[in-house]
Design an enzyme around this catalytic site. Structure first.
Site, PDB file in Angstrom:
ATOM      1  CG  ASN A  38      -1.694   1.237   1.441  1.00  0.00           C
ATOM      2  OD1 ASN A  38      -1.839   2.041   0.513  1.00  0.00           O
ATOM      3  ND2 ASN A  38      -2.224   1.430   2.648  1.00  0.00           N
TER       4      ASN A  38
ATOM      5  CE  LYS B 185      -0.066   3.455   4.739  1.00  0.00           C
ATOM      6  NZ  LYS B 185       0.075   3.587   6.180  1.00  0.00           N
TER       7      LYS B 185
ATOM      8  CG  HIS C 180      -5.752   2.253   5.368  1.00  0.00           C
ATOM      9  ND1 HIS C 180      -5.262   3.230   6.206  1.00  0.00           N
ATOM     10  CD2 HIS C 180      -4.763   1.343   5.230  1.00  0.00           C
ATOM     11  CE1 HIS C 180      -4.023   2.906   6.563  1.00  0.00           C
ATOM     12  NE2 HIS C 180      -3.699   1.767   5.974  1.00  0.00           N
TER      13      HIS C 180
ATOM     14  CD  GLU D 182      -2.658   5.859   6.756  1.00  0.00           C
ATOM     15  OE1 GLU D 182      -2.666   5.851   5.519  1.00  0.00           O
ATOM     16  OE2 GLU D 182      -1.721   5.371   7.429  1.00  0.00           O
TER      17      GLU D 182
ATOM     18  CD  GLU E  73      -3.435  -2.198   7.628  1.00  0.00           C
ATOM     19  OE1 GLU E  73      -2.397  -2.550   7.081  1.00  0.00           O
ATOM     20  OE2 GLU E  73      -3.942  -1.070   7.458  1.00  0.00           O
TER      21      GLU E  73
ATOM     22  N   GLY F  76       2.649   2.538  10.784  1.00  0.00           N
ATOM     23  CA  GLY F  76       3.627   3.600  10.581  1.00  0.00           C
ATOM     24  C   GLY F  76       4.373   3.992  11.845  1.00  0.00           C
TER      25      GLY F  76
ATOM     26  CB  SER G 108       5.254  -1.564  12.118  1.00  0.00           C
ATOM     27  OG  SER G 108       4.928  -0.199  12.361  1.00  0.00           O
TER      28      SER G 108
HETATM   29  P1  PGA Z   1       2.932   0.508   7.646  1.00  0.00           P
HETATM   30  O1  PGA Z   1       1.460   0.731   7.060  1.00  0.00           O
HETATM   31  O2  PGA Z   1       3.426  -0.802   7.105  1.00  0.00           O
HETATM   32  O3  PGA Z   1       3.724   1.681   7.160  1.00  0.00           O
HETATM   33  O4  PGA Z   1       2.790   0.466   9.146  1.00  0.00           O
HETATM   34  C1  PGA Z   1       0.560  -0.334   6.906  1.00  0.00           C
HETATM   35  C2  PGA Z   1      -0.752   0.151   6.355  1.00  0.00           C
HETATM   36  O5  PGA Z   1      -1.202   1.241   6.744  1.00  0.00           O
HETATM   37  O6  PGA Z   1      -1.375  -0.518   5.507  1.00  0.00           O
END
Ligand code: PGA
Length: 273
Positions: free
Chosen positions: A25, A27, A115, A117, A187, A193, A233
């Site tokens: 992903n 983003k 997601h 976010e 998640e 992140g 992560s």
């Molecule tokens: P990350 O993001 O691997 O940077 O923690 C995962 C995600 O938001 O899908």
């Protein structure tokens, strides 16, 4: 450390959930020009064997979808194209939105919906996520539905309640067969992140819970074929141990998917290489 491979062993033994699904992903990263370079490098770093044993999907921003599609198709690279979101209507006066119908025309196979976010920064509600998910299904693509608890909810002991509520609301009205073909990504919001991943045991606990909730909602068959990813992560250092869990069928990777060298290592580590 090499994974103990419980999950992978059962998959290899003819499990109904197939190959691990490893999704990048991106983003809001990479212009279409950068995206082309990343895809070409990734295709070079991964061997035909890697791409046979894992299903890899890439989720670039909308502006790069057409370029990535063209590179993958002209080079016949077996990497699936994915998107990060979509609107629930096929067309209309929705300035700034992109429909599932438009994504399907680009041969997009997977669409992330819900997601954290989107939920936290853009106010996506469960009702909207449910409509997005149904639009993805209507256009014969596979939703990757993200669920997960915040740190506050985790500390209050409300992880299973939160995840169960999200699944019930986001999958309301979706048929049993469609649910069986879905991907759900667990998640935990506090792990995204932050460099702080869930332990493989914690990830397994919630992924097993997700499977049991889906079995309750849509029957044992749907629960068995549902694919569950862990995200938050993920790195090449933890991918193998996460994938070794019985109910983890894949990984949704953010930061570690941006650099093709790094993402190739994540794919190989997920395969126990
Ligand atoms: P990350 O993001 O691997 O940077 O923690 C995962 C995600 O938001 O899908």
């Amino acid at each position: 450390m090499r994974p103990s491979w419980a999950g992978a062993a059962s998959r290899a033994a003819g499990g109904r959930r197939g190959r691990p699904l490893l999704s990048g992903n991106w983003k809001m990263h990479h212009t279409h020009l950068e995206a082309i370079q990343v895809v070409q490098k990734l295709a070079y770093r991964l061997s035909p064997g890697d791409l046979e044993q894992a299903e890899v999907s890439l989720h670039p921003p909308f502006t790069a979808l057409r370029s990535v599609q063209t590179v993958l198709e002209s080079d016949e690279t077996p990497i699936a194209l994915g998107a990060q979101n979509c609107h629930w209507e096929d067309e209309g006066a929705y300035t700034g939105e992109v429909s599932a119908a438009m994504l399907a025309k680009l041969n997009v196979r997977y669409v992330i919906v819900g997601h954290s976010e989107r939920r936290q920064l853009f106010g996506d509600t469960d009702e909207q996520i449910n409509r997005r998910l149904q639009a993805v299904l209507r256009h014969n693509m596979t939703p990757i539905l993200c669920v997960g608890e915040t740190l506050e909810e985790r500390e209050a002991g409300r992880t299973s309640e939160r995840v169960t509520d999200q699944l019930r609301a986001d999958l309301a009205g979706v048929g049993q067969a469609a649910i069986g073909g879905l991907v759900v990504a667990y998640e935990p919001v506090w792990a995204i992140g932050t460099g702080q991943n869930a332990t493989p045991e914690d990830a397994e606990e919630t992924c097993a819970l997700i499977r049991s909730v889906v079995k309750e909602m849509a029957g044992a068959g749907a629960g068995e074929t549902l694919r569950i990813q862990y995200g938050g992560s993920v790195t090449s250092g933890n991918a193998g141990d996460l994938m070794a869990q019985a109910d983890v069928d894949g990984l949704l990777v953010g930061g570690a998917s941006l650099d093709p060298d790094v993402f190739a290592l994540v794919v190989k580590a997920a395969l126990g290489r």
